[in-house]
Design a protein around this motif. Structure first.
Motif, PDB file in Angstrom:
ATOM      1  N   UNK A 119       0.838  -1.211   0.000  1.00  0.00           N
ATOM      2  CA  UNK A 119       0.000   0.000   0.000  1.00  0.00           C
ATOM      3  C   UNK A 119       0.872   1.259   0.000  1.00  0.00           C
ATOM      4  N   UNK A 120       1.920   1.255   0.789  1.00  0.00           N
ATOM      5  CA  UNK A 120       2.781   2.442   0.887  1.00  0.00           C
ATOM      6  C   UNK A 120       3.516   2.718  -0.419  1.00  0.00           C
ATOM      7  N   UNK A 121       3.965   1.688  -1.103  1.00  0.00           N
ATOM      8  CA  UNK A 121       4.681   1.917  -2.360  1.00  0.00           C
ATOM      9  C   UNK A 121       3.745   2.487  -3.419  1.00  0.00           C
ATOM     10  N   UNK A 122       2.482   2.138  -3.340  1.00  0.00           N
ATOM     11  CA  UNK A 122       1.503   2.703  -4.277  1.00  0.00           C
ATOM     12  C   UNK A 122       1.215   4.162  -3.953  1.00  0.00           C
ATOM     13  N   UNK A 123       1.438   4.562  -2.707  1.00  0.00           N
ATOM     14  CA  UNK A 123       1.149   5.936  -2.272  1.00  0.00           C
ATOM     15  C   UNK A 123       2.377   6.828  -2.239  1.00  0.00           C
ATOM     16  N   UNK A 124       3.523   6.323  -2.582  1.00  0.00           N
ATOM     17  CA  UNK A 124       4.774   7.056  -2.368  1.00  0.00           C
ATOM     18  C   UNK A 124       4.803   8.429  -3.019  1.00  0.00           C
ATOM     19  N   UNK A 125       4.076   8.621  -4.108  1.00  0.00           N
ATOM     20  CA  UNK A 125       4.070   9.922  -4.772  1.00  0.00           C
ATOM     21  C   UNK A 125       2.889  10.785  -4.349  1.00  0.00           C
ATOM     22  N   UNK A 126       1.977  10.203  -3.581  1.00  0.00           N
ATOM     23  CA  UNK A 126       0.735  10.891  -3.245  1.00  0.00           C
ATOM     24  C   UNK A 126       0.756  11.597  -1.897  1.00  0.00           C
ATOM     25  N   UNK A 127       1.399  11.011  -0.924  1.00  0.00           N
ATOM     26  CA  UNK A 127       1.368  11.605   0.416  1.00  0.00           C
ATOM     27  C   UNK A 127       2.778  11.754   0.943  1.00  0.00           C
ATOM     28  N   UNK A 130       4.840   8.614   3.532  1.00  0.00           N
ATOM     29  CA  UNK A 130       4.548   7.219   3.199  1.00  0.00           C
ATOM     30  C   UNK A 130       5.610   6.286   3.761  1.00  0.00           C
ATOM     31  N   UNK A 131       6.793   6.832   4.019  1.00  0.00           N
ATOM     32  CA  UNK A 131       7.873   6.032   4.594  1.00  0.00           C
ATOM     33  C   UNK A 131       7.478   5.511   5.983  1.00  0.00           C
ATOM     34  N   UNK A 132       6.562   6.200   6.650  1.00  0.00           N
ATOM     35  CA  UNK A 132       6.104   5.722   7.952  1.00  0.00           C
ATOM     36  C   UNK A 132       5.361   4.394   7.805  1.00  0.00           C
ATOM     37  N   UNK A 133       4.530   4.293   6.771  1.00  0.00           N
ATOM     38  CA  UNK A 133       3.814   3.047   6.530  1.00  0.00           C
ATOM     39  C   UNK A 133       4.772   1.960   6.058  1.00  0.00           C
ATOM     40  N   UNK A 134       5.748   2.325   5.225  1.00  0.00           N
ATOM     41  CA  UNK A 134       6.760   1.359   4.787  1.00  0.00           C
ATOM     42  C   UNK A 134       7.560   0.865   5.989  1.00  0.00           C
ATOM     43  N   UNK A 135       7.997   1.796   6.841  1.00  0.00           N
ATOM     44  CA  UNK A 135       8.749   1.417   8.033  1.00  0.00           C
ATOM     45  C   UNK A 135       7.908   0.534   8.953  1.00  0.00           C
ATOM     46  N   UNK A 136       6.643   0.894   9.127  1.00  0.00           N
ATOM     47  CA  UNK A 136       5.746   0.058   9.933  1.00  0.00           C
ATOM     48  C   UNK A 136       5.619  -1.339   9.352  1.00  0.00           C
ATOM     49  N   UNK A 137       5.501  -1.429   8.022  1.00  0.00           N
ATOM     50  CA  UNK A 137       5.425  -2.735   7.368  1.00  0.00           C
ATOM     51  C   UNK A 137       6.699  -3.539   7.519  1.00  0.00           C
ATOM     52  N   UNK A 172       3.857   5.063  14.922  1.00  0.00           N
ATOM     53  CA  UNK A 172       4.007   5.298  13.482  1.00  0.00           C
ATOM     54  C   UNK A 172       2.650   5.544  12.820  1.00  0.00           C
ATOM     55  N   UNK A 173       1.629   4.778  13.216  1.00  0.00           N
ATOM     56  CA  UNK A 173       0.301   4.979  12.648  1.00  0.00           C
ATOM     57  C   UNK A 173      -0.283   6.330  13.050  1.00  0.00           C
ATOM     58  N   UNK A 174      -0.053   6.735  14.288  1.00  0.00           N
ATOM     59  CA  UNK A 174      -0.533   8.042  14.743  1.00  0.00           C
ATOM     60  C   UNK A 174       0.128   9.151  13.919  1.00  0.00           C
TER      61      UNK A 174
END
Length: 190
Positions: A119-127, A130-137, A172-174
């Motif tokens: 999900x984060x890689x799909x959003x990398x250009x949008x928000x 996004x590295x927070x979601x990648x790091x969480x994953x 990270x989610x917060x």
């Protein structure tokens, strides 16, 4: 920025408070586990079941509310259903051993982490963030692999690891929730 990524970012932005809620639930779960290390295995199973069931329900809700806007909404739904399934399994088998619980948690963490990275890689250009979601994953995957590699770890060590993971992942989610919250407020760059 393509339309598909805008739509997914919009879904997350509108549901930022659900991401925040997921983070808060994770932090509360982690602190309860830290401050109650003497709880029984059944109580741990119950607490874990509540956590993953709530996390899965929130993830499924985000997917369902965004299904008309994004063709890959099923990835988020799969992520949510996985959590719901693991949560229900924890309630149906409360007398499971520490080893089985360890594998429940490990498999759930790995699967969730992989889906979050996707999900984060799909959003990398949008928000931004996004590295927070990648790091969480990544942390989820590493945590799950560690649990599988070290099954003989004591239950107290497992409790502390689970708590640390939940608190860090929740933070990270917060942070992500507050970043995606402002997505729709920012003017689009032309």
């Amino acid at each position: 920025m393509n339309t598909e990524e805008k739509q997914l970012a919009g879904i997350l932005s509108r549901n930022w408070w659900l991401i925040l809620l997921r983070g808060l639930i994770a932090v509360i779960f982690g602190f309860l586990t830290w401050f109650q290390p003497g709880i029984s295995l059944n109580a741990l199973v119950f607490l874990f079941g509540v956590y993953v069931l709530a996390d899965g329900a929130i993830g499924a809700w985000i997917a369902i509310t965004g299904r008309k806007e994004h063709e890959d909404w099923w990835v988020l739904l799969l992520w949510g259903l996985l959590g719901i399934g693991v949560g229900i399994l924890a309630f149906l088998a409360p007398s499971i051993t520490a080893l089985i619980l360890l594998f429940y948690i490990a498999i759930w963490a790995i699967a969730t982490g992989v889906l979050e990275i996707v999900a984060a890689t799909r959003l990398r250009k949008e928000i931004k963030g996004e590295w927070l979601l990648i790091l969480g994953g990544l942390i989820s995957v590493v945590f799950g692999v560690f649990l599988i590699a070290q099954p003989s770890a004591g239950i107290l060590a497992l409790l502390w690891l689970i708590a640390a993971y939940a608190v860090f992942f929740g933070i990270l989610l917060i942070a992500l929730a507050f970043r995606v919250r402002v997505f729709n407020r920012q003017p689009e760059n032309l």
